[in-house]
Each structure stands twice: as C-alpha cells, then as structure tokens.
Design an enzyme around this catalytic site. Structure first.
Site, PDB file in Angstrom:
ATOM      1  N   ASP A  82       0.823  -1.219   0.000  1.00 34.18           N
ATOM      2  CA  ASP A  82       0.000   0.000   0.000  1.00 34.18           C
ATOM      3  C   ASP A  82       0.857   1.269   0.000  1.00 34.18           C
ATOM      4  OD1 ASP A  82      -2.136  -1.827   0.361  1.00 34.18           O
ATOM      5  OD2 ASP A  82      -1.866  -1.730   2.533  1.00 34.18           O
ATOM      6  N   GLU A  99     -11.048   0.419  -2.932  1.00 38.85           N
ATOM      7  CA  GLU A  99     -10.431   0.836  -1.661  1.00 38.85           C
ATOM      8  C   GLU A  99      -9.234   1.723  -1.960  1.00 38.85           C
ATOM      9  OE1 GLU A  99      -9.208  -2.815   0.230  1.00 38.85           O
ATOM     10  OE2 GLU A  99      -8.064  -3.477  -1.496  1.00 38.85           O
TER      11      GLU A  99
END
Length: 540
Positions: free
Chosen positions: A48, A214
């Site tokens: 991420d 997301e």
C-alpha cells in the site's frame, strides 16, 4: 594542540564518510546502472505505498499492520534507489491493545502529504478509526497520533487541501468491520486537518463495476478532483482513476492500469509523483503471495486530463506495467543503495529493517555495542499461546527478494533453573518453521520445528537434531523460488549440515512471510537465559 585538532578533523571526516556509506543489497538491486531500472524497485513487502516529493527528494510510506516500529519511511532522489530512513510510529496506539500480537490489525493503507512546511501522515486502524501524526522533519520527532475520526471499518484515508482553504478527506470502508465495502466517501475536515466535521457523502459505488474498491489517493489538477483507487482485489485487480469538477462528484471512471499481457498481476494502489523537471510517475504494488506486496515504478503521462500509466500499446488509455524502463530524469544521479538487510549489531540501536510482533518491552533485548552483539532474553510464552503465532517478542524483517540466504551466529546461555528455553532463527507466517537451540537438564540440543496453520492454533512438530557440545552455533536459511526454505547449521561457520526438510513459506495476515530471531521460555522464575547474536547476514 595542532596534532589533536588534525586528529579530530580526520576522525570527524571518517565518521562522516562512514555515515554516508549506503547499504547495497547482495540479492536485489533495481538500478541496472546503464540508465535503466528493472521492476520491482523494491522486491520486498512495502504494501500500500504512498509517496510525495519535497524539493528534490521523494518520500514513501507503507502499511505496517501490527509490526513495531510502524509506518516505515523510505527516501529516494530518483524513485529507483530507496533507503529506509525511519518510522513514524515508535509504538502503536492504543498501547495496551498492541502489547499483544494483533495479526492483520493495526496500520492499514496510509497517506503522506507535505503542507505548511509539515509532513502529515494519515493512517487507518480498522478497529479504532483514522489517525494523524505530523512532523516538521521527516526524521521526526513525530507527534502522538490524534484520532481524526473514530469508528470501525474506516480505512485508507487521504487528505486534500483545496485552493479555497477547505480541507477534505476521502476514505474507504472495510467490510469485515463496517459491514459494507467497495464505496468511497469524501468528507470535510477542520482547518487543522485533525478532525472530520461532517458525516460525508459517498462519491463512488464500485459494487457493479469495481468490487473491493479501496485505497483512494486524492489529488487536484487543472480544475479536476482526482481519486486514484485500486479495485478488483489485491492479487487480481486494476488501477482506477475517478475525476470530477466537483469535490463531491459525480465522478467519471476510467481504468488506467491493468495486467494485460504482462506477468505483473493486480498492478494497483499507490502514488502519483512528479520529478522537479515535470516527469510523471506512479508507484504501486504487486501481490506475490508469500513474498508480500512488492513495489513497482511506472512511467505516467496525461492525455486529455486523464493519466495513462505504464505502456499503452493499443492507445486505449489503459496502460500495462513495464518490466524494464529508462530511469526518471533527475538533476543529479543517485548513488546505488537499497534498504538495509544484514546487521552486524555493532551500533547502539537495531537496524531500521527490524520490527517486533507487538509494542516492545525493554527487557526483551540488549544491544551490547562493546561486544557487537544483540542479546535476546528468553521471555515467557503467554499462557494463552498455543504456538509462536501468539508470541510478541519475535524480531523480524521482510523477505528482501525471492531468492536469498540468511545466516546468523549465536551463543546461547541457558538459565540453569529452567528447562526448554529456546532461541533461534525462524521463517514466519500463517505457518512457520525454525531452527533453535533448546535447553534440557543434560545440556543444549539443536531442534527443528514446523507449525502448519499456526494461526489456527495447531501445535508444533519438533524434531531433535543433535546434542551440542558448546554454546556457539551458526544457523542458516536458504530461500529459493516458490518461497522454498532449507535450514542448515554449522559448528564452525564453514561446513553446514542441511535439515532434511523443505519448508514452503506462507504469507502472514495481509503480509508476506518474514525471517527473524527469537528467544522464549515456558516457565517463569526470577531470571532468564539469553542468546547473543553476533550478526545477521543476508547474501545470495
């Protein structure tokens, strides 16, 4: 007096030279030295990723989940050569909660921004809410984390400071806690950016076209608000970009990066950055199962106010990942360096690559710089623990690439009042294996243990290999393609005996497998045994 002054100058120069010496991995270097680079730029589990540029330097952060210290910070001047320079979270709040193992919990996808001469990091804890920590210097000190908005399932936040002074936050929702997912919300924050001031508005619903939407990143360019967001799942998804002239939408949708005909699965979730001369680039991850989520660098350009990432061979506006490419153009070439892996344990602090399984306690370890050793004291395994999965005092680091060898030298001093103290070298994930020295009434033994499905509470299968005639031993792990791990040991550091088993590493909870050191005991008394690790070396 002159001699003393000259000696001091020489000493300071040597110290400066030593401090400037960069670590270069022996197992993975992205820079090909000929003006090009190969992906991934980081072949390790920096999942991420988000990144910014401040001046001529780039800073990247990543998820850290339950590992402490958390929120790793990396620095680069060319987006290819990265070094690990610190962590924004020395301990993870709430402190008592993270004094125990919390696999898969903790710091999920964070965002970093630079505003008003300060660094801002927003990070989500899916069980507690969205936090903010700030620093005037990237090396810290970082402020104590402030809860921007409390609640379960609020994840992946990213702020935007608009030209009119308004401050916004976008984030997603974790279905496991919020009971809904695949939607993105935008909400106002106060001027300080440390509290949300409204419930917000859903700006995009991905249920029909973009499941598991997301990880949004918020930008503004040419009057458009842009939300870069991954969808389609961690290992199978694509990179989506949404744009609108209004911060609350409606947003147009476009897929700008996907696997296509390349071997790079699920290329998505990351950061748009530009160089000082105006080149655009995109950093994202690729999920490699036991190896975690590694970081790739893609060229990027703008066409009709849409970003095109990677190589768009058919001209449809959707790019595919590159494997080798020309390096970003920067004013001054970067030295070649990588995040540290090996550690001689000669300093006053551990290398930044090391992380514990929970908020550490002072009595877990001691760096004896006069001897150049790391001492791990045996710590009692929690009563509730069925195996090492629930043990907090395991010191670990990420796999540096797909193939490597890790070796350590240790000297074990058992507590004569105790039995079954253990210290050793482990490959750790949902299943784990280790090679360890174990104390018994009649001396020290070398044991090899495997625990399949450790996360489900399964018990270890231990095999006794040999009785030791001294305290010192060398332990080694060779990792080959497919995360296949072979353990071996040696008395002299030259001739190694291989354990007759090949352990296939597994990922952890949302992370790749790790390699690490540990020292544990089953009983409690008024003192502990200890293991002195002389060094830990990662080589081919």
């Amino acid at each position: 007096m002159k001699k003393t002054l000259v000696s001091l100058v020489i000493a300071l120069s040597l110290n400066a030279a030593f401090a400037q010496k960069e670590y270069v991995s022996k197992v993975w270097v992205s820079d090909l030295v000929n003006g090009t680079y190969k992906n991934p730029v980081l072949d390790a589990d920096y999942s991420d990723p988000d990144a910014i540029r401040v001046g001529d330097k780039f800073y990247m952060i990543a998820s850290s989940f339950d590992a402490v210290p958390g929120l790793p910070i990396l620095e680069s001047t060319d987006l290819v050569n990265w070094k690990l320079i610190g962590h924004a979270l020395k301990r993870q709040p709430p402190f008592e909660h993270f004094s125990k193992t919390q696999h898969g919990n903790g710091v999920w996808a964070p965002a970093i921004r630079y505003h008003n001469n300060e660094f801002y990091i927003y990070y989500p804890d899916p069980d507690f809410g969205i936090y903010l920590t700030k620093a005037k210097n990237i090396l810290g000190p970082w402020t104590e984390s402030v809860l921007v908005e409390g609640g379960k399932g609020l994840i992946d936040p990213c702020p935007l400071w608009d030209e009119d002074g308004k401050v916004y936050l976008t984030h997603g929702y974790a279905g496991s806690r919020a009971g809904i997912k695949s939607i993105l919300v935008v909400k106002r924050m106060n001027a300080a950016g440390d509290k949300t001031v409204e419930e917000g508005k859903i700006v995009f619903d991905g249920h029909e076209t973009d499941p598991t939407l997301e990880g949004p990143k918020f930008y503004k360019r040419n009057g458009y608000y842009y939300i870069f967001a991954p969808a389609g799942g961690v290992s199978t998804g694509w990179q989506l970009v949404l744009r609108s002239k209004n911060v609350y939408g409606p947003y147009e949708r476009k897929v700008v990066l996907e696997q296509g005909k390349t071997p790079i699965n699920g290329p998505h979730q990351g950061a748009w950055v530009n160089t000082p001369n105006g080149e655009d680039w995109f950093l994202h991850f690729q999920d490699k199962d036991a190896y975690g989520r590694v970081v790739h660098l893609q060229p990027m350009k703008w066409v009709n106010n849409w970003p095109v990432i990677g190589m768009d061979k058919d001209g449809d506006g959707t790019g595919e990942p590159v494997l080798v490419h020309k390096k970003p153009t920067v004013a001054k070439p970067s030295a070649i360096f990588t995040p540290a892996e090996s550690d001689e344990f000669n300093g006053a602090s551990l290398g930044l690559q090391w992380q514990w399984q929970a908020n550490p306690v002072a009595t877990w370890s001691f760096l004896n710089s006069s001897k150049g050793t790391l001492r791990l004291y045996t710590v009692k395994i929690p009563d509730s623990a069925k195996n090492l999965w629930d043990v907090p005092n395991i010191l670990m680091q990420k796999f540096p690439t797909e193939e490597f060898t890790a070796t350590t030298k240790l000297s074990f001093t058992a507590n004569p009042k105790l039995e079954n103290e253990k210290a050793g070298l482990t490959i750790y994930g949902l299943s784990y294996a280790y090679l360890a020295v174990k104390s018994k009434k009649d001396g020290l033994y070398l044991v090899y243990s495997v625990c399949k499905n450790a996360d489900k509470g399964k018990v270890e299968n231990e095999k006794q290999l040999a009785k030791l005639d001294g305290k010192d031993i060398f332990l080694r792990i060779e990792v080959s393609k497919g995360a296949k791990c072979e353990f071996s040991f040696s008395k002299d550091g030259r001739t190694f005996t291989t354990v007759e088993d090949v352990f296939e590493a597994t990922p952890g909870k949302w992370i790749g497998a790790k390699v690490g050191l540990f020292a544990v005991r089953e009983q409690q008394t008024n003192d502990s045994g200890y293991a002195d690790f002389d060094w830990f070396r990662v080589e081919k």
